[in-house]
Structure formats: structure tokens, C-alpha cells
Design a protein around this motif. Structure first.
Motif, PDB file in Angstrom:
ATOM      1  N   ASP A 132      31.491 -10.436 -17.802  1.00  0.00           N
ATOM      2  CA  ASP A 132      31.522  -9.033 -17.393  1.00  0.00           C
ATOM      3  C   ASP A 132      30.613  -8.176 -18.271  1.00  0.00           C
ATOM      4  O   ASP A 132      29.835  -7.357 -17.768  1.00  0.00           O
ATOM      5  CB  ASP A 132      32.962  -8.511 -17.449  1.00  0.00           C
ATOM      6  CG  ASP A 132      33.060  -7.056 -17.022  1.00  0.00           C
ATOM      7  OD1 ASP A 132      32.726  -6.762 -15.862  1.00  0.00           O
ATOM      8  OD2 ASP A 132      33.476  -6.222 -17.847  1.00  0.00           O
TER       9      ASP A 132
ATOM     10  N   VAL B 237      26.690  -9.350 -17.694  1.00  0.00           N
ATOM     11  CA  VAL B 237      26.136  -8.943 -16.395  1.00  0.00           C
ATOM     12  C   VAL B 237      26.032  -7.427 -16.315  1.00  0.00           C
ATOM     13  O   VAL B 237      25.044  -6.885 -15.804  1.00  0.00           O
ATOM     14  CB  VAL B 237      27.000  -9.504 -15.248  1.00  0.00           C
ATOM     15  CG1 VAL B 237      26.537  -8.946 -13.905  1.00  0.00           C
ATOM     16  CG2 VAL B 237      26.928 -11.032 -15.237  1.00  0.00           C
TER      17      VAL B 237
ATOM     18  N   ARG C  60      25.613  -5.500 -18.795  1.00  0.00           N
ATOM     19  CA  ARG C  60      24.842  -5.027 -19.956  1.00  0.00           C
ATOM     20  C   ARG C  60      25.614  -3.971 -20.747  1.00  0.00           C
ATOM     21  O   ARG C  60      25.069  -2.930 -21.133  1.00  0.00           O
ATOM     22  CB  ARG C  60      23.475  -4.486 -19.523  1.00  0.00           C
ATOM     23  CG  ARG C  60      22.514  -5.585 -19.079  1.00  0.00           C
ATOM     24  CD  ARG C  60      21.135  -5.037 -18.817  1.00  0.00           C
ATOM     25  NE  ARG C  60      20.204  -6.098 -18.415  1.00  0.00           N
ATOM     26  CZ  ARG C  60      19.252  -6.607 -19.186  1.00  0.00           C
ATOM     27  NH1 ARG C  60      19.093  -6.153 -20.413  1.00  0.00           N
ATOM     28  NH2 ARG C  60      18.444  -7.549 -18.739  1.00  0.00           N
TER      29      ARG C  60
ATOM     30  N   ARG D 232      29.198 -16.927  -7.664  1.00  0.00           N
ATOM     31  CA  ARG D 232      29.082 -15.534  -7.230  1.00  0.00           C
ATOM     32  C   ARG D 232      28.001 -14.788  -8.011  1.00  0.00           C
ATOM     33  O   ARG D 232      27.554 -13.719  -7.578  1.00  0.00           O
ATOM     34  CB  ARG D 232      30.424 -14.816  -7.394  1.00  0.00           C
ATOM     35  CG  ARG D 232      30.960 -14.801  -8.816  1.00  0.00           C
ATOM     36  CD  ARG D 232      32.338 -14.147  -8.906  1.00  0.00           C
ATOM     37  NE  ARG D 232      32.939 -14.313 -10.210  1.00  0.00           N
ATOM     38  CZ  ARG D 232      32.656 -13.573 -11.285  1.00  0.00           C
ATOM     39  NH1 ARG D 232      31.780 -12.578 -11.165  1.00  0.00           N
ATOM     40  NH2 ARG D 232      33.242 -13.798 -12.441  1.00  0.00           N
ATOM     41  N   LEU D 233      27.575 -15.320  -9.148  1.00  0.00           N
ATOM     42  CA  LEU D 233      26.561 -14.661  -9.960  1.00  0.00           C
ATOM     43  C   LEU D 233      25.168 -15.256  -9.757  1.00  0.00           C
ATOM     44  O   LEU D 233      24.238 -14.921 -10.489  1.00  0.00           O
ATOM     45  CB  LEU D 233      26.938 -14.738 -11.444  1.00  0.00           C
ATOM     46  CG  LEU D 233      28.213 -13.996 -11.850  1.00  0.00           C
ATOM     47  CD1 LEU D 233      28.500 -14.185 -13.333  1.00  0.00           C
ATOM     48  CD2 LEU D 233      28.089 -12.505 -11.521  1.00  0.00           C
ATOM     49  N   ASP D 234      25.029 -16.094  -8.721  1.00  0.00           N
ATOM     50  CA  ASP D 234      23.733 -16.711  -8.455  1.00  0.00           C
ATOM     51  C   ASP D 234      22.665 -15.647  -8.187  1.00  0.00           C
ATOM     52  O   ASP D 234      21.556 -15.701  -8.730  1.00  0.00           O
ATOM     53  CB  ASP D 234      23.855 -17.662  -7.265  1.00  0.00           C
ATOM     54  CG  ASP D 234      22.537 -18.368  -6.930  1.00  0.00           C
ATOM     55  OD1 ASP D 234      21.686 -18.461  -7.831  1.00  0.00           O
ATOM     56  OD2 ASP D 234      22.359 -18.809  -5.780  1.00  0.00           O
ATOM     57  N   GLY D 235      22.985 -14.668  -7.348  1.00  0.00           N
ATOM     58  CA  GLY D 235      22.021 -13.620  -7.021  1.00  0.00           C
ATOM     59  C   GLY D 235      21.606 -12.827  -8.245  1.00  0.00           C
ATOM     60  O   GLY D 235      20.415 -12.511  -8.423  1.00  0.00           O
ATOM     61  N   TRP D 236      22.574 -12.512  -9.104  1.00  0.00           N
ATOM     62  CA  TRP D 236      22.251 -11.761 -10.322  1.00  0.00           C
ATOM     63  C   TRP D 236      21.327 -12.582 -11.221  1.00  0.00           C
ATOM     64  O   TRP D 236      20.320 -12.065 -11.731  1.00  0.00           O
ATOM     65  CB  TRP D 236      23.536 -11.425 -11.073  1.00  0.00           C
ATOM     66  CG  TRP D 236      23.282 -10.886 -12.449  1.00  0.00           C
ATOM     67  CD1 TRP D 236      22.957  -9.607 -12.791  1.00  0.00           C
ATOM     68  CD2 TRP D 236      23.292 -11.640 -13.669  1.00  0.00           C
ATOM     69  NE1 TRP D 236      22.760  -9.502 -14.156  1.00  0.00           N
ATOM     70  CE2 TRP D 236      22.960 -10.734 -14.722  1.00  0.00           C
ATOM     71  CE3 TRP D 236      23.548 -12.969 -13.994  1.00  0.00           C
ATOM     72  CZ2 TRP D 236      22.885 -11.133 -16.055  1.00  0.00           C
ATOM     73  CZ3 TRP D 236      23.465 -13.375 -15.312  1.00  0.00           C
ATOM     74  CH2 TRP D 236      23.139 -12.455 -16.339  1.00  0.00           C
ATOM     75  N   ALA D 237      21.656 -13.861 -11.436  1.00  0.00           N
ATOM     76  CA  ALA D 237      20.855 -14.709 -12.318  1.00  0.00           C
ATOM     77  C   ALA D 237      19.439 -14.869 -11.779  1.00  0.00           C
ATOM     78  O   ALA D 237      18.465 -14.833 -12.551  1.00  0.00           O
ATOM     79  CB  ALA D 237      21.516 -16.073 -12.489  1.00  0.00           C
TER      80      ALA D 237
ATOM     81  N   GLY E 271      17.837 -12.754  -9.855  1.00  0.00           N
ATOM     82  CA  GLY E 271      17.129 -11.490  -9.989  1.00  0.00           C
ATOM     83  C   GLY E 271      16.566 -11.300 -11.384  1.00  0.00           C
ATOM     84  O   GLY E 271      15.407 -10.896 -11.555  1.00  0.00           O
ATOM     85  N   VAL E 272      17.376 -11.587 -12.409  1.00  0.00           N
ATOM     86  CA  VAL E 272      16.910 -11.479 -13.787  1.00  0.00           C
ATOM     87  C   VAL E 272      15.807 -12.500 -14.046  1.00  0.00           C
ATOM     88  O   VAL E 272      14.797 -12.206 -14.717  1.00  0.00           O
ATOM     89  CB  VAL E 272      18.076 -11.665 -14.778  1.00  0.00           C
ATOM     90  CG1 VAL E 272      17.572 -11.657 -16.216  1.00  0.00           C
ATOM     91  CG2 VAL E 272      19.125 -10.578 -14.576  1.00  0.00           C
TER      92      VAL E 272
END
Length: 367
Positions: A148, A151, A153, A274-279, A281-282
């Protein structure tokens, strides 16, 4: 007459959790082989290198002013006949140094051509690995809490991003070292022979990896998710005890973590799907910076794209029963281990007793 080229100093700044322990173990064990190829480790020991990092980042009294005593004498002969043509300073905690700290370190390496080496691994493997590292350094947040703050920041993730934000790290270091002297070594996918990473790094150093001694122990053994959660709960229970860093490192990280809990194996934490998209993107931001920065990339940038095996759809819930079972195994091992060590010591051949000292011989004569 043509000028002699300046000797080079390669400053390996990390990132953390990118195979640095393995690389450093090989290099420190192979100092003679490196010297025969014109490369010297700087400074003279791993402990002294750690002190350099503390000086650079001004984490102890003396700060950068103390670097003169650590580096000046070692570099005094740089460029002279018979002196090394290349130096390697490797400390994975240098990456978060501020721009001013970087500038002053480069000034202390005057007389050599400074190159920066950055080892980089895909983000989906980095996040859970760094969480485990934080727990073995006495942190108390759960894996979900850590995800949390990273992600989002949040303020508590500043140390993560100071070490893992690749474009920001490179921006600070290229303010003092031109991009063409920055070498980005990518860490190959999980399961790859570590010799591949070593070969890539040696390509930067211009040394033959075949001449190095790779018979080194695994320094950073991973803990399973359950075992890491057990250690985290121990950290909570400790409260204000074992506050000194070295005391906790010896008892918590090296003994309980590395010797006892790592032996249990267990499935390590993975990145939630569920955090695939976030990873991704970064990762895209990092790749764009690496492609446009003019750096020397060794390996392939495709290695930095997270693969499906780095993710899980499972909830990764750790129950009290899971922790209790791991704790019972740990306590049983701790009961048996001293007995095993005593037996091992008995089987070792005894060293001959040293000759009596002068004062003991004199005392016997008096008696």
C-alpha cells in the motif's frame, strides 16, 4: 608524446536486491585474479567499502571529510607505472546518495575517470524482495501494508523509491558523470544461471569471468512468506529491545532469519496480480528513461519487463496456525542446533597448543 589515459574507477551503486551480494562475493574472493587483469578493489575490504558508503551518505560523524583517509592513499599511485588501470568500488546502498553527495564523491576520485555501474531487476520481483529485506532489518509492516505505501508512494516508501526509482537515481548520478560513462546491467530472469549476470558485469569491467572464483556461498537466502511474517511478529514483540543495529543484525537477521528460518524453505511473497497494471506502467517509465538517456546497456531491457511467473492470484494470507507451525519448527531447530555444533567441534582436529609465553615459563621456574 601521447598522454596516458586516466585509470578508471567503476562505482557500482546497486540497486539493492539485484544480485549484488553474489557479485561482490565473487569479486572479493577473486582479488588476485582481478589484479592480474589490471583491476583492484577499492578500498581494501568489504567492511571499508561499507564505511565509504556511510561517509558518502553522511550517516556518521565525519561524513565526506573522512573519505580522504579512506581513498586518497589508495589512489595516490593511480596512473603511475605498475599501478592498476581500473578500480572497482561496489556498494549497493550508494544509489540513494543525493546529487551533492555524488558530486563530492566524484571529486574524491579525482585523477581517475569515474564510471557508474547500475544493476537493475524487474519491479515485480523487486517489491516483495525489498519487503523481506526490510523485515530482516527490524521493520514491522505486513506485506499488504508495504504494498500500500509503495504503490501509493506514501511517506514511509521514500527509502524504497530513493533506491528503486531508476530514472531519479540516474538523474542524480549523471549530474556528475556523463551518461556515456554510465553502464546499466540488467539482471536476467529468475532461474537463469548466475554466471550470466557475472558475465555481463565483467563485460563492463573488461575482465575475463572465466578467471574468477565463483565458488561462493549463497549470501542472500530468501525467506518464505510465512517465515517472513513470523520474523515480523518477532520484531513487533521485541519492542524497544535490541535497538542497536549490530545487535539485531546478529540475532535477528543472521541467526533467526538466515540460519533458522531460511532452512524451512517456504513459498516467498509474490506480486499480487491486481498490481500488474501498476507495475507495467512504472516499468514503461523506467524503460523510456533508459532508452533515451544515452547509457551503455549491457544485457537486454526486455529483462526488466515483469513476467507472469512473478505474480499470483492467491490471497497470500498467513494464518496464526501457519505462524505457530513455523515457530515450533524454529524452536525445535534452535534446541537441537547447539548439540550438533558441539559434536562438529569435537570432530575437528585439535590445533597443537601454542608454546608457553615468556612470563608463564618464568612463573613455572619460580614455583
Amino acid at each position: 608524446m601521447p598522454e596516458h589515459p586516466l585509470p578508471r574507477t567503476y562505482v557500482h551503486i546497486g540497486l539493492q536486491k539485484t544480485g549484488t551480494s553474489y557479485l561482490q562475493s565473487v569479486f572479493w574472493k577473486s582479488r588476485d585474479a582481478l589484479a592480474s587483469q589490471g583491476l583492484a578493489m577499492l578500498p581494501g575490504s568489504k567492511r571499508a567499502t561499507f564505511r565509504v558508503m556511510l561517509d558518502v551518505r553522511e550517516r556518521e560523524a565525519g561524513g565526506l571529510a573522512a573519505l580522504d583517509t579512506r581513498l586518497a592513499s589508495l589512489l595516490a599511485a593511480a596512473g603511475q607505472p605498475g599501478a592498476p588501470t581500473r578500480y572497482l568500488l561496489t556498494e549497493e546502498s550508494l544509489a540513494p546518495a543525493t546529487g551533492e553527495q555524488v558530486r563530492r564523491l566524484v571529486e574524491h576520485l579525482a585523477g581517475t575517470e569515474v564510471h557508474v555501474v547500475l544493476t537493475v531487476r524487474d519491479l515485480a520481483r523487486q517489491v516483495p524482495s525489498v519487503w523481506q529485506q526490510k523485515v530482516t532489518a527490524r521493520r514491522r509492516y505486513t506485506y499488504e501494508q508495504y504494498l500500500d505505501v509503495v504503490v501509493g508512494r506514501r511517506r514511509r516508501s521514500r527509502d524504497f523509491w530513493a533506491s528503486q526509482d531508476v530514472p531519479a537515481v540516474l538523474e542524480r548520478w549523471t549530474a556528475a558523470v556523463p551518461p556515456e560513462r554510465v553502464h546499466v546491467v540488467t539482471v536476467p530472469p529468475s532461474g537463469t544461471d548466475p554466471a550470466v549476470l557475472l558475465s555481463r558485469f565483467c563485460q563492463v569491467l573488461e575482465v575475463d569471468p572465466a578467471a574468477l572464483d565463483t565458488r561462493v556461498p549463497r549470501r542472500n537466502v530468501s525467506l518464505g512468506l510465512v517465515q517472513t511474517e513470523l520474523l515480523r511478529r518477532v520484531n513487533v514483540e521485541l519492542g524497544g529491545r535490541l535497538r542497536k543495529r549490530q545487535a539485531y543484525r546478529a540475532a535477528g537477521k543472521m541467526y533467526l532469519g538466515k540460519r533458522i528460518l531460511s532452512a524451512q524453505g517456504g513459498t516467498p511473497a509474490l506480486m499480487p496480480r491486481r498490481l500488474d497494471g501498476w507495475a507495467r506502467g512504472v516499468t514503461d517509465e523506467h524503460l523510456a528513461a533508459l532508452r533515451s538517456g544515452g547509457y551503455d546497456v549491457v544485457g537486454t531491457l526486455d529483462d526488466l519487463v515483469p513476467v507472469p511467473a512473478s505474480y499470483t492470484d492467491d490471497a497470500q494470507t498467513v494464518t496464526d496456525a501457519d505462524v505457530a507451525a513455523a515457530a515450533a519448527k524454529a524452536m525445535a531447530t534452535m534446541l537441537v542446533q547447539p548439540r550438533r555444533e558441539r559434536r562438529r567441534r569435537k570432530r575437528r582436529p585439535r590445533r597443537p597448543a601454542p608454546p608457553p609465553s615468556l612470563w608463564r615459563r618464568a612463573l613455572r621456574r619460580l614455583r
